[in-house]
Design a protein around this motif. Structure first.
Motif, PDB file in Angstrom:
ATOM      1  N   PHE A   1       0.837  -1.203   0.000  1.00 19.85           N
ATOM      2  CA  PHE A   1       0.000   0.000   0.000  1.00 19.85           C
ATOM      3  C   PHE A   1       0.871   1.252   0.000  1.00 19.85           C
ATOM      4  O   PHE A   1       2.057   1.199   0.341  1.00 19.85           O
ATOM      5  CB  PHE A   1      -0.911   0.005   1.235  1.00 19.85           C
TER       6      PHE A   1
ATOM      7  N   TRP B   1      -4.203   2.531  -5.710  1.00 19.22           N
ATOM      8  CA  TRP B   1      -5.561   3.084  -5.653  1.00 19.22           C
ATOM      9  C   TRP B   1      -5.850   3.638  -4.261  1.00 19.22           C
ATOM     10  O   TRP B   1      -5.439   3.031  -3.271  1.00 19.22           O
ATOM     11  CB  TRP B   1      -6.580   1.988  -5.980  1.00 19.22           C
TER      12      TRP B   1
ATOM     13  N   CYS C   1      -0.385  -1.608  -4.815  1.00 11.49           N
ATOM     14  CA  CYS C   1      -1.692  -0.954  -4.855  1.00 11.49           C
ATOM     15  C   CYS C   1      -1.504   0.562  -4.823  1.00 11.49           C
ATOM     16  O   CYS C   1      -1.027   1.100  -3.823  1.00 11.49           O
ATOM     17  CB  CYS C   1      -2.559  -1.403  -3.669  1.00 11.49           C
TER      18      CYS C   1
END
Length: 422
Positions: A364, A390, A388
């Motif tokens: 993340f 997003w 990731c």
């Protein structure tokens, strides 16, 4: 205290004193009283903290893409929550109830543990606070105390739910007439929804029951530690932990009420837990305390909860679920806390794996997971590989908080629905 006073006055026919025997009356009164205490005491507590220049070390503004400065904001707001819980419970609860005693001990113990952590951060100017191993030891000791109390106390019993076939395919749910001590718990999504920890150690033969209680105590320790730390990680944005926790306690209050009412327990096909109605008083007081605290903790926060509040809240959730034998529903109900914890664990392990390979990598953009949603592309490390990315833009803190609340509402509803989905 007031409960015993009015029950005494009821013997002399004092008008209105009989109302104190109703759980609904005392629970709603506890909610209102806790909310009023939290809002009233909170105002004076914040002013006192500011007057004495007692505030948390300045938070790093670089993690907020909107450049919000959080300077000289008092912490230790958990004191407001704890006081607002204890006063209504002491006034309105049955203080000889073993379950209420356990909840009060949990609140004070973890509150003190969190207070010590906040004290070190604020007064010793050490942002690391209390070393993690001491927190774990405190949580383990509490888990051991709760588990052994439920094992040894003659008042901690259940009446198991059983199915009886009547007139062909019609099934009636009844409860055994005798209250017994049990290591059984409710397991979601299966028809035979009672799971006995003793079955995990059936190889122990005639000592299976005793071994089952050992497993139960170990599960209690694990659940308390995990949920307490999960709530602590969730406390990173204004109103985040308080709002999520209030929703979770509403669901737990419903579960405690149906577990203490034999007709509702029969309808839902769950164990009947005599005496657990006092937990409804406690949960209502906690919900009132958290809502009152949100008056000051909502964005932009006038006070932070601190570990004094977050550690206590997580532990309270865990102990309450264990008492009503619903601890296996926690991964659903406290899904946000679980996600926060997993995000940190996975991020650390993935980073360590890359470091051994000489690669800078993360899953993340930032953890705990709520921080992942407020990172701009310009704030990312260009030398690091992210699995990731997003969302690609940053969300405002208040938007993240509200969306986490909505997610918790869905999870709380799903938790209650699991009692009928089998």
């Amino acid at each position: 205290m007031l409960y015993y006073l009015f029950r005494f006055l009821e013997q002399f026919g004092v008008s209105g004193s009989g109302m104190w025997s109703y759980i609904s009356f005392r629970a709603l009164l506890a909610l209102i009283l806790a909310l009023v205490i939290s809002a009233w005491f909170g105002e004076y507590f914040i002013k006192w903290m500011k007057r004495h220049n007692i505030s948390e070390t300045q938070r790093d503004a670089s993690i907020d893409p909107f450049g919000v400065q959080k300077i000289n904001v008092p912490s230790m707001g958990g004191i407001i929550i704890i006081v607002s819980i204890l006063v209504p419970c002491l006034l309105l609860g049955r203080l000889r109830n073993i379950y209420l005693i356990l909840m009060l001990v949990t609140t004070v113990w973890l509150g003190l543990l969190g207070f010590l952590d906040d004290y070190i951060k604020i007064f010793k100017k050490n942002k690391d606070g209390l070393p993690g191993r001491f927190k774990i030891v405190g949580q383990v000791l509490l888990g051991l105390f709760v588990g052994l109390t439920l094992y040894l106390s003659p008042d901690a019993t259940i009446r198991e739910n059983i199915e009886m076939q009547q007139h062909g395919q019609t099934t009636e749910i009844v409860h055994k007439s005798q209250a017994v001590k049990s290591t059984k718990t409710t397991i979601p999504f299966v028809k035979e929804n009672n799971f006995d920890y003793a079955e995990l150690v059936s190889f122990c033969g005639k000592y299976k029951t005793q071994a089952g209680w050992i497993v139960f105590v170990l599960v209690t320790i694990f659940v308390i530690t995990a949920v307490s730390n999960g709530a602590n990680l969730n406390d990173g944005m204004d109103g985040m932990a308080a709002g999520n926790s209030a929703i979770i306690f509403i669901a737990l209050g419903i579960l405690a009420y149906v577990s203490s009412h034999i007709e509702f327990a029969s309808y839902l096909n769950i164990m009947y837990v005599p005496g657990s109605q006092e937990l409804v008083i406690f949960t209502c007081a906690t919900v009132g305390a958290l809502i009152g605290f949100l008056w000051y903790n909502a964005y932009p926060a006038q006070i932070f909860m601190g570990d004094t509040g977050s550690l206590a809240i997580g532990g309270i959730i865990a102990v309450l679920a264990i008492i009503i034998h619903k601890e296996l529903l926690i991964p659903i109900l406290c899904g946000i806390f679980l996600l926060e914890s997993l995000s940190v664990i996975l991020q650390v392990e993935w980073y360590k794996l890359g470091k051994r390979k000489g690669v800078k990598q993360r899953i993340f953009k930032r953890t705990p997971i709520h921080d992942n949603f407020r990172v701009l592309p310009s704030q990312l490390d260009p030398e690091c590989k992210y699995l990731c990315k997003w969302p690609h833009g940053a969300w405002h803190e208040s938007k993240i908080t509200i969306r986490f609340w909505i997610t918790t509402i869905i999870l709380a509803a799903l938790t209650i629905i699991t009692l009928k989905i089998r």
